[in-house]
Design a protein around this motif. Structure first.
Motif, PDB file in Angstrom:
ATOM      1  N   VAL A  56       0.911  -1.176  -0.161  1.00 23.19           N
ATOM      2  CA  VAL A  56      -0.052   0.101  -0.055  1.00 23.19           C
ATOM      3  C   VAL A  56       0.845   1.137   0.069  1.00 23.19           C
ATOM      4  O   VAL A  56       0.556   2.128  -0.798  1.00 23.19           O
ATOM      5  CB  VAL A  56      -0.893   0.088   1.146  1.00 23.19           C
ATOM      6  CG1 VAL A  56      -1.608   1.412   1.251  1.00 23.19           C
ATOM      7  CG2 VAL A  56      -1.865  -1.181   0.980  1.00 23.19           C
ATOM      8  N   ARG A  60       1.265   4.318  -2.947  1.00 19.85           N
ATOM      9  CA  ARG A  60       0.705   5.758  -2.902  1.00 19.85           C
ATOM     10  C   ARG A  60       1.252   6.575  -3.979  1.00 19.85           C
ATOM     11  O   ARG A  60       2.564   6.586  -4.293  1.00 19.85           O
ATOM     12  CB  ARG A  60       1.212   6.308  -1.570  1.00 19.85           C
ATOM     13  CG  ARG A  60       0.554   5.721  -0.075  1.00 19.85           C
ATOM     14  CD  ARG A  60       0.901   6.441   1.080  1.00 19.85           C
ATOM     15  NE  ARG A  60       0.245   5.798   2.104  1.00 19.85           N
ATOM     16  CZ  ARG A  60      -0.819   6.548   2.719  1.00 19.85           C
ATOM     17  NH1 ARG A  60      -1.072   7.715   1.968  1.00 19.85           N
ATOM     18  NH2 ARG A  60      -1.482   5.999   3.731  1.00 19.85           N
ATOM     19  N   SER A  81      -6.023   3.631   5.315  1.00 19.21           N
ATOM     20  CA  SER A  81      -6.506   4.678   4.526  1.00 19.21           C
ATOM     21  C   SER A  81      -6.234   5.869   4.951  1.00 19.21           C
ATOM     22  O   SER A  81      -6.449   6.062   6.342  1.00 19.21           O
ATOM     23  CB  SER A  81      -8.059   4.429   3.967  1.00 19.21           C
ATOM     24  OG  SER A  81      -8.687   4.509   4.831  1.00 19.21           O
ATOM     25  N   PHE A  99      -5.885   4.990  -5.176  1.00 16.76           N
ATOM     26  CA  PHE A  99      -4.668   5.855  -4.845  1.00 16.76           C
ATOM     27  C   PHE A  99      -4.498   7.120  -5.594  1.00 16.76           C
ATOM     28  O   PHE A  99      -4.342   7.124  -6.906  1.00 16.76           O
ATOM     29  CB  PHE A  99      -3.402   4.875  -5.175  1.00 16.76           C
ATOM     30  CG  PHE A  99      -3.137   3.558  -4.445  1.00 16.76           C
ATOM     31  CD1 PHE A  99      -2.938   3.539  -3.014  1.00 16.76           C
ATOM     32  CD2 PHE A  99      -3.556   2.497  -4.940  1.00 16.76           C
ATOM     33  CE1 PHE A  99      -2.790   2.269  -2.344  1.00 16.76           C
ATOM     34  CE2 PHE A  99      -3.509   1.275  -4.397  1.00 16.76           C
ATOM     35  CZ  PHE A  99      -3.401   1.237  -2.926  1.00 16.76           C
ATOM     36  N   VAL A 105      -4.795   7.847   0.368  1.00 16.29           N
ATOM     37  CA  VAL A 105      -5.337   6.393  -0.128  1.00 16.29           C
ATOM     38  C   VAL A 105      -6.738   6.634   0.351  1.00 16.29           C
ATOM     39  O   VAL A 105      -7.173   6.944   1.502  1.00 16.29           O
ATOM     40  CB  VAL A 105      -4.693   5.416   0.709  1.00 16.29           C
ATOM     41  CG1 VAL A 105      -5.204   4.026   0.285  1.00 16.29           C
ATOM     42  CG2 VAL A 105      -3.283   5.357   0.277  1.00 16.29           C
TER      43      VAL A 105
END
Length: 277
Positions: A56, A60, A81, A99, A105
Motif C-alpha cells: 500500500v 501511494r 487509508s 490511490f 489513499v
C-alpha cells in the motif's frame, strides 16, 4: 478484439492471500477488453500483513490506480487509508483502495452493495425487511454483510461464529438490532429468520431444519459455485444466491472507480463461469 496494454496503461488489481483462485482479474479483464481500454488488472498476493502494508505504501501517489481487497486484508485496508466513505467506516472494512496522485489513499466498501444487488438478482421475491437475517462469520466480509443488511432495513441481524467473542465484538460495534450466537446455538439463530448469509471463508454447513420456508440462503463463496450450504438449501426448496453474483455486482462500482467509466454491457457471468470450469 484483444487490447494490448501500452506503457501508458492504467493499472489496477486485486490483493489477497491466497489470490490465485480469484475471478476478479477475469471479470475486470473482460470489461477492459470489451471497452477497448489501455489498462491492466493484476493479482497481488503479499505474504502477510506487514507485506500488505508495504504494498500500500509503495502504491501511494497513483502509479497504480487502486486495488480491490479480499481476505485477509479488508480490515487492515481501512486502517491504512487516509479517508474512507461512510459505508466502509460503518462496515469496519474496505474492499477497495484508491490511490490518488496527491498521495492520499481512499477506502471504499462495495461488498454490501454487491450482496444486496445479488439478492435482488437471484432471489427478488425475498423481502429483506420482513424477518431477521443470520450472518455466519465475524470477519471483514461479515461486517460488510451486517452493515448492508441493517441499511437495507433488516429488523435484526444475528451473527453466528465459532468463537462467540468475535461475534460479540462485531455486535458491540453495531449496537442495536444485532445479536451474537455461538455456532453451537446456530439452530436458535435460524428460528424465524428470512435470510442466511455465509460470510465465512470455510464456514460449516448448518442444518437448515430450523430455517423457515421461503427463507433465502446465500453463500459468498464461489468456488465451488454450488457450495454444500447452497445444495442443502436447494434440497429444501429454498431460494439461493451464489457468491459469483455478489462478486460481479460488487465489481461494477469498483470498475467505475478504478477506470472512470461504467463496465460495458456484456455477459460477464458467462465469462466467469467458463473460467470456473
Amino acid at each position: 478484439m484483444s487490447v494490448r496494454a501500452t506503457g501508458a496503461a492504467r493499472v489496477a488489481g486485486v490483493v489477497g492471500r491466497p489470490i490465485a483462485h480469484s475471478l476478479s482479474p477475469v471479470i475486470h479483464g473482460a470489461w477492459i477488453e470489451a471497452a477497448g481500454l489501455d489498462a491492466l488488472y493484476a493479482p497481488f498476493s503479499p505474504q502477510d500483513e506487514p507485506a500488505f502494508e508495504r504494498l500500500v505504501r509503495g502504491f501511494r501517489g497513483g502509479v497504480v490506480a487502486g486495488l480491490n481487497v479480499t481476505a485477509p486484508f479488508k480490515e487492515r485496508a481501512l486502517a491504512l487509508s487516509d479517508e474512507a466513505d461512510p459505508v466502509a467506516i460503518r462496515a469496519g472494512s474496505a474492499n477497495l483502495l484508491l490511490f490518488h496522485e496527491d498521495g492520499h489513499v481512499e477506502a471504499r466498501s462495495t461488498d454490501g452493495f454487491g450482496m444486496i444487488a445479488a439478492f435482488a438478482e437471484q432471489a427478488p421475491e425475498v423481502d429483506l425487511t420482513a424477518r431477521p437475517a443470520v450472518v455466519l462469520g465475524a470477519g471483514g466480509a461479515a461486517k460488510a454483510a451486517v452493515a448492508a443488511l441493517l441499511d437495507a432495513g433488516s429488523p435484526e441481524v444475528r451473527v453466528v461464529n465459532r468463537t462467540i467473542a468475535r461475534a460479540e465484538e462485531l455486535v458491540f460495534a453495531f449496537g442495536e438490532r444485532t445479536r451474537a450466537f455461538a455456532l453451537a446455538d446456530a439452530e436458535r439463530a435460524l428460528d424465524y429468520a428470512g435470510v442466511l448469509v455465509n460470510a465465512a471463508a470455510a464456514g460449516p454447513v448448518l442444518a437448515l431444519d430450523h430455517l423457515p420456508e421461503g427463507a433465502a440462503v446465500m453463500d459468498m463463496t464461489y468456488r465451488p459455485l454450488k457450495t454444500a450450504l447452497l445444495q442443502a438449501a436447494e434440497a429444501r426448496g429454498l431460494p439461493t444466491v451464489d457468491g459469483l453474483s455478489m462478486l460481479i455486482n460488487q465489481a461494477k462500482p469498483s470498475f467505475e472507480a478504478l477506470f472512470g467509466q461504467a463496465p460495458p454491457d456484456i455477459d460477464v457471468r458467462a465469462v466467469a463461469l467458463e473460467a470456473l470450469k
